[in-house]
Design an enzyme around this catalytic site. Structure first.
Site, PDB file in Angstrom:
ATOM      1  N   CYS A   2       6.507   4.072  -0.872  1.00 29.86           N
ATOM      2  CA  CYS A   2       7.359   5.229  -1.108  1.00 29.86           C
ATOM      3  C   CYS A   2       6.765   6.117  -2.188  1.00 29.86           C
ATOM      4  CB  CYS A   2       8.748   4.769  -1.544  1.00 29.86           C
ATOM      5  SG  CYS A   2       9.476   3.515  -0.464  1.00 29.86           S
ATOM      6  N   ARG A  52      11.203   7.600   1.146  1.00 31.70           N
ATOM      7  CA  ARG A  52      11.044   6.263   1.710  1.00 31.70           C
ATOM      8  C   ARG A  52      10.200   6.238   2.984  1.00 31.70           C
ATOM      9  NH1 ARG A  52      15.580   2.448   4.681  1.00 31.70           N
ATOM     10  NH2 ARG A  52      14.413   0.481   4.533  1.00 31.70           N
ATOM     11  N   LEU A  53       9.253   5.303   3.009  1.00 32.34           N
ATOM     12  CA  LEU A  53       8.546   4.906   4.223  1.00 32.34           C
ATOM     13  C   LEU A  53       9.083   3.526   4.576  1.00 32.34           C
ATOM     14  CD1 LEU A  53       6.262   5.519   6.293  1.00 32.34           C
ATOM     15  CD2 LEU A  53       4.701   4.297   4.767  1.00 32.34           C
ATOM     16  N   SER A  54       9.845   3.420   5.640  1.00 33.83           N
ATOM     17  CA  SER A  54      10.575   2.180   5.959  1.00 33.83           C
ATOM     18  C   SER A  54       9.629   1.131   6.536  1.00 33.83           C
ATOM     19  CB  SER A  54      11.697   2.473   6.957  1.00 33.83           C
ATOM     20  OG  SER A  54      12.562   3.458   6.457  1.00 33.83           O
ATOM     21  N   ASN A  78       8.492   1.810  -5.548  1.00 31.21           N
ATOM     22  CA  ASN A  78       7.385   2.094  -4.629  1.00 31.21           C
ATOM     23  C   ASN A  78       6.545   0.838  -4.504  1.00 31.21           C
ATOM     24  OD1 ASN A  78       5.152   3.164  -3.213  1.00 31.21           O
ATOM     25  ND2 ASN A  78       4.173   3.814  -5.117  1.00 31.21           N
ATOM     26  N   GLU A  80       5.467  -2.989  -2.143  1.00 26.86           N
ATOM     27  CA  GLU A  80       5.942  -4.111  -1.334  1.00 26.86           C
ATOM     28  C   GLU A  80       5.879  -5.388  -2.162  1.00 26.86           C
ATOM     29  OE1 GLU A  80       7.282  -3.704   1.488  1.00 26.86           O
ATOM     30  OE2 GLU A  80       6.510  -1.783   2.191  1.00 26.86           O
ATOM     31  N   ASP A 103      13.190  -5.765  -0.072  1.00 30.02           N
ATOM     32  CA  ASP A 103      12.590  -6.319  -1.287  1.00 30.02           C
ATOM     33  C   ASP A 103      13.028  -5.527  -2.515  1.00 30.02           C
ATOM     34  OD1 ASP A 103      11.184  -4.099  -0.404  1.00 30.02           O
ATOM     35  OD2 ASP A 103       9.199  -4.934  -0.792  1.00 30.02           O
ATOM     36  N   SER A 360      -6.843  -3.477   4.538  1.00 32.70           N
ATOM     37  CA  SER A 360      -8.209  -3.058   4.217  1.00 32.70           C
ATOM     38  C   SER A 360      -8.947  -4.205   3.534  1.00 32.70           C
ATOM     39  CB  SER A 360      -8.177  -1.833   3.289  1.00 32.70           C
ATOM     40  OG  SER A 360      -9.427  -1.610   2.670  1.00 32.70           O
ATOM     41  N   GLY A 361     -10.260  -4.226   3.684  1.00 31.83           N
ATOM     42  CA  GLY A 361     -11.086  -5.245   3.042  1.00 31.83           C
ATOM     43  C   GLY A 361     -11.493  -4.901   1.624  1.00 31.83           C
TER      44      GLY A 361
END
Length: 589
Positions: A2, A52-54, A78, A80, A103, A360-361
């Protein structure tokens, strides 16, 4: 994932606080297009904003800013939290009743129970602020590895914060001016090092730090920082594999599909192999093909995707297509960087295919010794004393190519690991950076204190720490955050996980940092030999070639009166991008 912002005032409330929060929220809209909200306290002295990005709990229950049932605590968050299932079970066992499956609520209720200590329990990437109405205290925190950014501006009785500098400036509560020291350090390294920002009036909360604001006073504290005990006695291969599998399992916690950025390299291939090993077969993978055979990793990525059975997507990119993307890229560049267009491009590509989350690595080279710096810096340290004994050696190097001029700085230095690292990773020499800084700002450069002499026995781990806390944190992680969120895409980095770091950092450097990332390839034996045995190229576009085409005309004006030579693409790029950032942020020089 977010965008967050906030204003806190210890003086009287602000009648315009609603409009301030609205402006900051609009500036962060691209980070979270699924929902947005603002909260302003009854006194109008505290305001939070959120976009918000759900990803977890896609329902309206995840709306932020979020409050505890009694209204005492309010959070804007913002990131996870990957261990939120475990934390939820623990809190429920203690009698906590949850209203959502997010979360966000975990952080809120954990803070309610444990206070500032809660950050030590969180596994993930995060930046958040919590307001406690009862104690009139704000608590801000950033994740241990510095994956998520958090910028703030201090005033005598107020604090303003946001996920991006542009949003911070949109508060219009201060006049942003250009930071001379940030400009000089940018020219030396290719990025603005934390806690500096391009703006004098703003700073970045450090990785693994918290900030407590109370009655106008802000106090920061470090709760985590990297260390290398090197005391492991177990089997390094199995320990590393177990830690990596654990990280991947946690990074797949999501209520939407998770994809993978796939280059031809070991790190992203290991991520895909681990995904398969943990039951996530058939992932969507994304790669970029470029018009330069020496830089193009797409054939290897294509073969790897077929080998692991992923649903592979490949984007064709040449100078003309890249030039078309460049203007939009610059619009989102929060701070100057000599990189980022690659992440911007592949993020746009993944979002076009409906992805919200990708892995991503990034971080594998820093943790497992994949960069040339791990071999080159020890050699530089051995050369240092001999070169200092050669009359005129530094002056002779000053007349060489860009790398020689940075090496001259190292010869003049006290010869520490940090001195060698700066010379190797640098963009311009210190003298050149000083001239460029004065050219851009009209002010003389700022001298930095000399590096402290470090113990030679710790050289490999010192290099690893520098790669983690300098190049990765100040450039790679920052670019990845801004450029993925420009497309409302959450980019997760399983190698940049503090639980993984704490597990493998106990492995002695002689084993962990073997050339060719041998520990990683031994631990993840599924990585095919055609990936392991190829020459390392890195995820970089052929800029030197492209700037020789008509695209290069875009940069010509920026360097026309440059006081130092700029023969390399990254030097031309650095001058041009800085000038654009100064202009777009409206900075007074």
């Amino acid at each position: 994932m977010c965008g967050i912002a906030g204003v806190m005032s210890a003086a009287n409330g602000r009648d315009d606080l609603d409009s301030v929060m609205s402006r900051m929220k609009v500036a962060l809209r691209h980070r979270g297009p699924d929902d947005s909200g603002t909260w302003v306290s009854p006194r109008k002295d505290i305001g939070f904003a959120h976009t918000r990005l759900s990803i977890l709990d896609l329902s309206a229950a995840g709306h932020q800013p979020m409050q505890t049932p009694d209204g005492r605590l309010t959070i804007t968050f913002n990131g996870e939290i990957y261990n939120f299932h475990e934390l939820r079970a623990e809190l429920e066992a203690g009698g906590v009743v949850f209203r959502t499956n997010t979360d966000t609520e975990i952080i809120l209720r954990l803070y309610e129970k444990e206070g500032a200590h809660c950050v030590r329990r969180l596994r993930g990437m995060f930046a958040f602020a919590i307001w406690d109405e009862q104690t009139r205290t704000a608590f801000l925190a950033r994740d241990p590895m510095g994956i998520k950014p958090l910028y703030f501006h201090r005033q005598e009785h107020a604090l303003v914060f946001a996920s991006e500098l542009r949003a911070l400036c949109q508060s219009r509560l201060f006049t942003p001016t250009l930071c001379t020291q940030a400009v000089q350090r940018y020219f030396e390294t290719g990025s603005v090092p934390e806690p500096l920002t391009l703006i004098n009036e703003a700073e970045c909360l450090g990785a693994g730090q918290t900030l407590i604001w109370h009655e106008g006073t802000a106090t920061t504290q470090t709760y985590w920082q990297p260390a290398f005990p090197s005391d492991s006695t177990g089997n390094a291969d199995s320990l590393t594999r177990d830690a990596l599998l654990d990280s991947i399992k946690h990074h797949f916690v999501s209520d939407v599909p998770v994809g993978v950025f796939l280059s031809g390299g070991i790190d992203s291939t290991a991520i895909l192999a681990l995904a398969n090993a943990t039951g996530h077969r058939g992932c969507n993978t994304f790669s970029i093909a470029v018009d330069d055979e020496a830089a193009d990793e797409s054939p290897v990525a294509r073969r790897t995707a077929a080998h692991f059975g992923s649903v592979h997507h490949e984007m064709k990119l040449d100078a003309k297509v890249a030039q078309g993307l460049f203007a939009e890229f610059l619009d989102h560049l929060d701070q100057p960087s000599i990189d980022g267009l690659n992440t911007f491009t592949v993020s746009a590509f993944a979002r076009q295919h409906g992805m919200k989350v990708v892995l991503s690595g990034l971080g594998g080279d820093e943790l497992f010794g994949g960069y040339a710096s791990f071999q080159t810096i020890p050699k530089m340290l051995r050369w240092h004393h001999a070169l200092r004994l050669v009359p005129g050696a530094a002056k002779l190097l000053d007349h060489g190519n860009p790398r020689h001029r940075r090496l001259a700085d190292f010869v003049r230095s006290s010869g520490t690991v940090e001195d060698a690292y700066t010379a190797l990773r640098g963009i311009f020499s210190k003298t050149e950076s000083a001239k460029l800084t004065e050219w851009i700002t009209g002010r003389s450069c700022i001298q930095h204190p000399a590096s402290s002499i470090q113990h030679p026995a710790a050289i490999p781990d010192q290099i690893s720490e520098l790669e983690l806390t300098r190049y990765m944190r100040n450039q790679l992680l920052r670019d990845c955050d801004v450029m993925s969120m420009a497309h409302s895409l959450e980019l997760r980095v399983p190698f940049v996980d503090h639980a993984l770091f704490e597990a493998v950092s106990h492995i002695p450097a002689a084993v962990r940092l073997q050339p060719g990332k041998r520990l990683l390839t031994n631990a993840i034996s599924e990585v095919p030999e055609w990936v392991v045995n190829q020459k390392k190229r890195g995820f970089l576009f052929p800029y030197q070639k492209w700037l020789g085409s008509e695209w290069g005309q875009t940069f010509a004006e920026a360097t026309k009166n440059c006081p130092v030579p700029t023969p390399q693409w990254y030097q031309i790029w650095s001058v041009y991008v800085l000038q654009r950032c100064i202009s777009s942020l409206g900075l007074a020089v």
